[in-house]
Motif scaffolding. Structure first.
Motif, PDB file in Angstrom:
ATOM      1  N   PRO A  73       0.570  -1.234   0.083  1.00 14.49           N
ATOM      2  CA  PRO A  73       0.176  -0.020  -0.076  1.00 14.49           C
ATOM      3  C   PRO A  73       0.878   1.177  -0.254  1.00 14.49           C
ATOM      4  N   LEU A 107       0.982  -7.531   3.667  1.00 18.33           N
ATOM      5  CA  LEU A 107       0.524  -7.723   2.350  1.00 18.33           C
ATOM      6  C   LEU A 107       1.478  -8.505   1.427  1.00 18.33           C
TER       7      LEU A 107
ATOM      8  N   MET B  63      -5.334  -3.614  -0.900  1.00 13.08           N
ATOM      9  CA  MET B  63      -4.808  -2.405   0.398  1.00 13.08           C
ATOM     10  C   MET B  63      -5.293  -1.861   1.306  1.00 13.08           C
ATOM     11  N   PRO B  66      -5.339  -2.597   5.811  1.00 14.03           N
ATOM     12  CA  PRO B  66      -4.803  -2.256   6.741  1.00 14.03           C
ATOM     13  C   PRO B  66      -4.782  -0.363   7.349  1.00 14.03           C
ATOM     14  N   TYR B  67      -5.506   0.717   6.682  1.00 16.38           N
ATOM     15  CA  TYR B  67      -5.144   1.645   7.307  1.00 16.38           C
ATOM     16  C   TYR B  67      -6.377   1.869   8.215  1.00 16.38           C
ATOM     17  N   ARG B  70      -5.979   1.713  11.762  1.00 18.94           N
ATOM     18  CA  ARG B  70      -5.589   3.249  12.372  1.00 18.94           C
ATOM     19  C   ARG B  70      -6.649   4.449  12.821  1.00 18.94           C
ATOM     20  N   ALA B 152       0.707  -9.228  15.085  1.00 18.75           N
ATOM     21  CA  ALA B 152       0.869  -8.042  15.528  1.00 18.75           C
ATOM     22  C   ALA B 152      -0.421  -7.709  16.328  1.00 18.75           C
ATOM     23  N   THR B 155      -2.098  -2.957  16.103  1.00 22.33           N
ATOM     24  CA  THR B 155      -2.948  -2.709  13.889  1.00 22.33           C
ATOM     25  C   THR B 155      -2.573  -4.226  13.610  1.00 22.33           C
ATOM     26  N   THR B 156      -3.963  -4.252  13.866  1.00 20.69           N
ATOM     27  CA  THR B 156      -3.967  -6.210  13.172  1.00 20.69           C
ATOM     28  C   THR B 156      -3.656  -6.487  12.429  1.00 20.69           C
ATOM     29  N   HIS B 157      -4.515  -5.771  11.471  1.00 22.74           N
ATOM     30  CA  HIS B 157      -4.971  -6.615   9.910  1.00 22.74           C
ATOM     31  C   HIS B 157      -4.804  -8.043   9.656  1.00 22.74           C
TER      32      HIS B 157
END
Lengths: 151, 370
Positions: A73, A107, B63, B66-67, B70, B152, B155-157
């Motif tokens: 990303p 990712l 993508m 993951p944001y 946060r 993690a 911020t686990t994703h």
């Protein structure tokens, strides 16, 4: 009446203090003495990136397919490759990974078809310079070398 | 904004924050005071603005995942669940039952973690330092489970669109069960410390009252709404991710003051443990990923999905123009909406109560400013 007695004898406060007292036992210590005591890191932990090499031949596993760079990303992976004239295969020349912008989402390692790029259990990534956070191929293959503390 | 130029002789403007330990981040509150009495408040937000919604328009669907962690970084798993459900609704797929069960376990664990952090910091603001240490001890166990599951801690994703990336690790059921067994007595311990404590009660009972009517006017959701007596929980009202399979109650109280919100959250932790125990006992076998293409390209359309995050209703509204990137991502963050009620709750109170009231809303500035 009962309430008054409870108020006078501070029953509610002593009750709370008794909880604190119960937790005084030395076996209830949860602090880790880092860096003397190393923390236990989970197997799946996503930390410092590593570019895996074949342990027998020392050749990189990376096939320079660029999928990790496309999956990222933050666009922090740069892969460059060269076509080998004899074998007609793409060969990896340089690989840079900017750990200062990385958020360790994983990712890139999910995208890797040959398990060459991997996020490892290493977590000590500090560097004195900003350039030190940009890892080249050699650094990615050898792994970070954190300072050893003497104490 | 309190007009600084038209103050009476006994009125005072006091600036609180953005660097203040009790504002839980970078919230700035301008207080208009008459001695100790609060005449009005004004929140100044935006110090943590990162433009997450705009980032979403420049990233592909996978993508962007993951944001979202946060935003509400205390409950990252819930954020990920909301986003994944919204994209799955756009794609018209559903996660397989095994993935749904694991999702429920992790989100409920995250609800406990979020409530624990809230309890510790709220008590710390009021002056009770001890609960913070105990709370962190239990939260550590939850974070260890997260670390072992997805790699993690914060911020686990943890979730991917269409299901899960990671299979359940060996011994996860055992570890989660051990946590549940250990955790319930610990909740009693927190209650022993706080519930009947006279200082705690004096500081909380009758402070920051928000009636059910006011809650509805402001759109306040989550434990704050339930403490005012409204039995509204999206997990029951519009079940998602298989929540209809689990048996749990919605804890409510009637007064809508700070003390009731504390009780509601404590009860919610117990209910979460109940749900986790049910979910962990039968995780169905099967695949963990639905049939989603490598490139996620939803058809043209829009989807809104709201879930019950620890702080309230968390909504994701995604508009797709048929490309690989969302045309628009809009987040309905619970903390942002709940913070609107701060002025109503604080007005007429004492200046010492403002800390208790900010604490009881359970805000995370990453989510408010996005």
């Amino acid at each position: 009446m009962r309430k008054l007695l409870r108020t006078i004898f501070l029953v509610d406060l002593i009750q709370g203090l008794w909880v604190t007292f119960r937790n005084q036992h030395p076996k209830n210590i949860y602090t880790e003495q880092y860096p003397a005591q190393r923390p236990r890191i989970a197997e799946r932990f996503r930390g410092a990136p590593r570019l895996n090499i074949n342990p027998e031949t020392g050749e990189t596993l990376c096939i320079a397919c660029d999928l990790c760079a496309l999956a990222c990303p933050e666009n922090l992976i740069v892969v460059s490759s060269e076509r080998n004239k004899q074998t007609r295969r793409k060969e990896l020349t340089t690989f840079t990974y900017d750990t200062s912008r990385c958020m360790f989402c994983g990712l890139c390692e999910d995208a890797c078809p040959v398990d060459a790029l991997e996020l490892t259990q290493d977590f000590e990534l500090a560097s004195y310079t900003r350039e030190g956070a940009i890892w080249d191929r050699q650094m990615l293959e050898e792994g970070p070398k954190p300072t050893w503390y003497r104490y | 904004m309190p007009e600084a130029t038209f103050l009476d002789a006994n009125e005072l403007i006091l600036n609180m924050g953005p660097q203040h330990p009790s504002t839980h981040g970078v919230l700035r509150v301008i207080l208009k005071l008459d001695g100790e009495k609060i005449l009005g408040t004004e929140c100044v937000i935006g110090y943590l603005h990162r433009g997450v919604e705009k980032i979403g328009e420049n990233r592909t669907y996978a993508m962007f995942a993951p944001y979202v962690d946060r935003m509400d970084y205390v409950a990252a798993v819930s954020n990920g669940l909301g986003y994944c459900l919204a994209v799955e609704k756009l794609l018209n797929v559903e996660a397989p039952p095994r993935a749904q069960a694991v999702r429920v376990i992790l989100t409920e664990l995250n609800r406990i973690a979020s409530h624990l952090l809230w309890l510790g910091t709220h008590a710390l603001d009021i002056g009770a330092i001890t609960p913070l240490f105990y709370v962190m001890r239990e939260r550590e166990e939850i974070l260890n489970i997260f670390e072992a599951y997805c790699g993690a801690r914060l911020t686990t994703h943890a979730f991917r669109i269409g299901g899960l990336q990671y299979e359940v690790y060996e011994g996860m059921e055992k570890q989660v069960k051990a946590f549940c067994k250990m955790f319930l007595p610990r909740v009693d311990e927190y209650e022993e410390l706080l519930t009947e404590n006279r200082i705690w009660k004096d500081r909380l009972v009758g402070v920051g009252v928000l009636t059910a009517e006011q809650c509805k006017q402001y759109g306040v959701t989550g434990p704050m709404l339930r403490a005012a007596g409204v039995k509204w929980d999206i997990r029951k009202a519009q079940p998602y991710s298989g929540y209809e399979k689990y048996d749990f109650e919605i804890p409510t109280r009637t007064n809508g003051d700070t003390y009731d919100r504390y009780i509601v959250r404590i009860q919610e932790m117990r209910q979460s443990v109940r749900m986790i125990e049910q979910a962990v006992d039968d995780i169905p076998e099967g695949p963990i990923m639905a049939k989603v293409g490598k490139v996620i390209k939803p058809p043209v359309g829009e989807a809104y999905v709201s879930i019950e995050a620890p702080k309230g209703e968390l909504g994701y509204f995604i508009v797709s123009d048929g490309s690989t990137q969302p045309y628009r991502v809009r987040v309905r963050p619970p903390s942002f909406v709940n913070l609107q009620a701060l002025d109503t709750m604080a007005r007429g109170g004492l200046v010492a109560d403002i800390v208790a009231i900010i604490g009881t809303i359970d805000i995370v500035l990453g989510e408010i400013d996005r």
